[in-house]
Design a protein around this motif. Structure first.
Motif, PDB file in Angstrom:
ATOM      1  N   LEU A 136      10.329 -15.718  91.114  1.00  0.00           N
ATOM      2  CA  LEU A 136      10.433 -14.700  92.884  1.00  0.00           C
ATOM      3  C   LEU A 136      11.970 -14.260  92.100  1.00  0.00           C
ATOM      4  O   LEU A 136      12.437 -14.857  91.718  1.00  0.00           O
ATOM      5  CB  LEU A 136      11.017 -16.060  93.732  1.00  0.00           C
ATOM      6  N   THR A 137      11.573 -13.336  92.806  1.00  0.00           N
ATOM      7  CA  THR A 137      13.137 -12.105  92.763  1.00  0.00           C
ATOM      8  C   THR A 137      13.303 -11.683  93.916  1.00  0.00           C
ATOM      9  O   THR A 137      12.460 -10.731  94.235  1.00  0.00           O
ATOM     10  CB  THR A 137      12.818 -10.871  90.796  1.00  0.00           C
ATOM     11  N   ARG A 138      14.713 -11.474  93.696  1.00  0.00           N
ATOM     12  CA  ARG A 138      14.867 -10.507  94.724  1.00  0.00           C
ATOM     13  C   ARG A 138      15.889  -9.488  94.192  1.00  0.00           C
ATOM     14  O   ARG A 138      16.927 -10.198  93.746  1.00  0.00           O
ATOM     15  CB  ARG A 138      15.823 -10.884  95.417  1.00  0.00           C
ATOM     16  N   ASP A 139      16.160  -8.309  94.426  1.00  0.00           N
ATOM     17  CA  ASP A 139      16.256  -7.330  94.364  1.00  0.00           C
ATOM     18  C   ASP A 139      17.238  -6.688  95.548  1.00  0.00           C
ATOM     19  O   ASP A 139      17.238  -7.049  96.582  1.00  0.00           O
ATOM     20  CB  ASP A 139      15.678  -6.231  93.697  1.00  0.00           C
ATOM     21  N   GLN A 140      18.088  -5.596  95.520  1.00  0.00           N
ATOM     22  CA  GLN A 140      18.855  -5.432  96.532  1.00  0.00           C
ATOM     23  C   GLN A 140      17.309  -4.557  97.631  1.00  0.00           C
ATOM     24  O   GLN A 140      16.594  -3.199  96.932  1.00  0.00           O
ATOM     25  CB  GLN A 140      19.732  -3.828  96.176  1.00  0.00           C
ATOM     26  N   PRO A 141      17.761  -4.656  99.270  1.00  0.00           N
ATOM     27  CA  PRO A 141      16.319  -4.210  99.762  1.00  0.00           C
ATOM     28  C   PRO A 141      16.854  -2.670  99.640  1.00  0.00           C
ATOM     29  O   PRO A 141      17.044  -1.632  99.593  1.00  0.00           O
ATOM     30  CB  PRO A 141      16.891  -4.634 100.899  1.00  0.00           C
ATOM     31  N   GLN A 142      14.986  -1.776  99.585  1.00  0.00           N
ATOM     32  CA  GLN A 142      15.419  -0.409  99.494  1.00  0.00           C
ATOM     33  C   GLN A 142      15.693   0.154 100.719  1.00  0.00           C
ATOM     34  O   GLN A 142      16.072   1.324 100.916  1.00  0.00           O
ATOM     35  CB  GLN A 142      14.503  -0.012  98.522  1.00  0.00           C
ATOM     36  N   ASP A 143      15.399  -1.005 101.960  1.00  0.00           N
ATOM     37  CA  ASP A 143      15.539   0.103 103.851  1.00  0.00           C
ATOM     38  C   ASP A 143      15.484  -1.181 104.248  1.00  0.00           C
ATOM     39  O   ASP A 143      15.094  -2.572 104.265  1.00  0.00           O
ATOM     40  CB  ASP A 143      14.511   1.052 104.092  1.00  0.00           C
ATOM     41  N   ASP A 144      15.161  -1.022 105.791  1.00  0.00           N
ATOM     42  CA  ASP A 144      15.804  -2.048 106.176  1.00  0.00           C
ATOM     43  C   ASP A 144      14.114  -3.029 106.781  1.00  0.00           C
ATOM     44  O   ASP A 144      14.008  -4.226 107.042  1.00  0.00           O
ATOM     45  CB  ASP A 144      16.086  -0.669 108.284  1.00  0.00           C
ATOM     46  N   GLY A 145      13.201  -2.339 106.218  1.00  0.00           N
ATOM     47  CA  GLY A 145      11.450  -2.522 106.277  1.00  0.00           C
ATOM     48  C   GLY A 145      11.964  -3.788 105.091  1.00  0.00           C
ATOM     49  O   GLY A 145      10.371  -4.241 104.892  1.00  0.00           O
TER      50      GLY A 145
END
Length: 227
Positions: A136-145
């Motif tokens: 499981l990895t989390r990057d900065q979200p690209q947009d609100d969705g």
């Protein structure tokens, strides 16, 4: 909710003093910690500050979107999502939020905690539900969705995540229906990596932040989960 299902109810006691209907929380299951307190306090403090809660409104609780409803007893009820439906209960959402907070606090990340929303999307391997090891990895979200989350298996090179056809883009609420254990990690901030093995019922997670291993604090929820 079926008429023969046993429920627990908790009702605010300070809203009426502000000429506001009391608010009823309905639980389908007894929870191991008194999670009702955080939502009762949220409503009572909001009403004391002049806020009005009305049927049809939504309330964001951690990652969960709750909906207010009218009850026949004159109080306002609270609904949570179950698949594509709404049901008058909120214990599962409350417990999920509590556990998400506990995971972040276990790693000293309470200040960096970042709740996604149930309707935000993740990128997921199409065989993740068949795996016994996960990344499981989390990057900065690209947009609100976008939640920023990726959930993959460890079947490479046989299962190559670089192939677009090997990946899906489900809403988080859909993803956790198939992989419930993922829910507890979803408030970890961007930069997090979680390596998980075991089974979906008994997992052994290892958490990294920007590539550096994090050790759960002594006596914490995550330390108990990892042992």
């Amino acid at each position: 909710m079926p008429a023969n299902m046993t429920t627990l109810q908790f009702v605010t006691t300070r809203c009426g003093a502000a000429n506001h209907p009391e608010i009823t929380l309905q639980f389908r299951d007894q929870q191991p910690v008194p999670v009702e307190r955080m939502l009762l306090g949220y409503f009572e403090n909001g009403v004391a500050a002049g806020r009005r809660f009305l049927p049809g409104q939504t309330v964001q609780l951690g990652w969960a979107t709750l909906r207010l409803c009218e009850r026949s007893d004159g109080t306002i009820g609270v609904e949570e999502r179950e698949g594509a439906d709404w049901v008058e209960s909120c214990d599962r959402s409350l417990m999920q939020t509590w556990v998400q907070k506990e995971v972040c606090q276990s790693l000293g990340l309470a200040e960096e905690m970042s709740f996604p929303r149930q309707d935000q999307m993740a990128i997921a391997c199409d065989e993740a539900h068949l795996a016994d090891r996960w990344l499981l990895t989390r990057d900065q979200p690209q947009d609100d969705g976008d939640s920023g989350w990726f959930i993959g298996c460890f079947k490479e090179p046989a299962h190559n995540h670089e192939r677009p056809e090997a990946l899906l883009a489900p809403a988080l609420i859909q993803l956790v229906e198939r992989l419930p254990f993922v829910t507890q990690f979803l408030a970890l901030p961007p930069g997090s990596q979680v390596f998980v093995d075991g089974t979906a019922e008994r997992i052994r997670p290892r958490v990294f932040m920007n590539g550096q291993p994090l050790q759960p604090l002594a006596g914490s929820y995550l330390e108990a989960l990892s042992n």
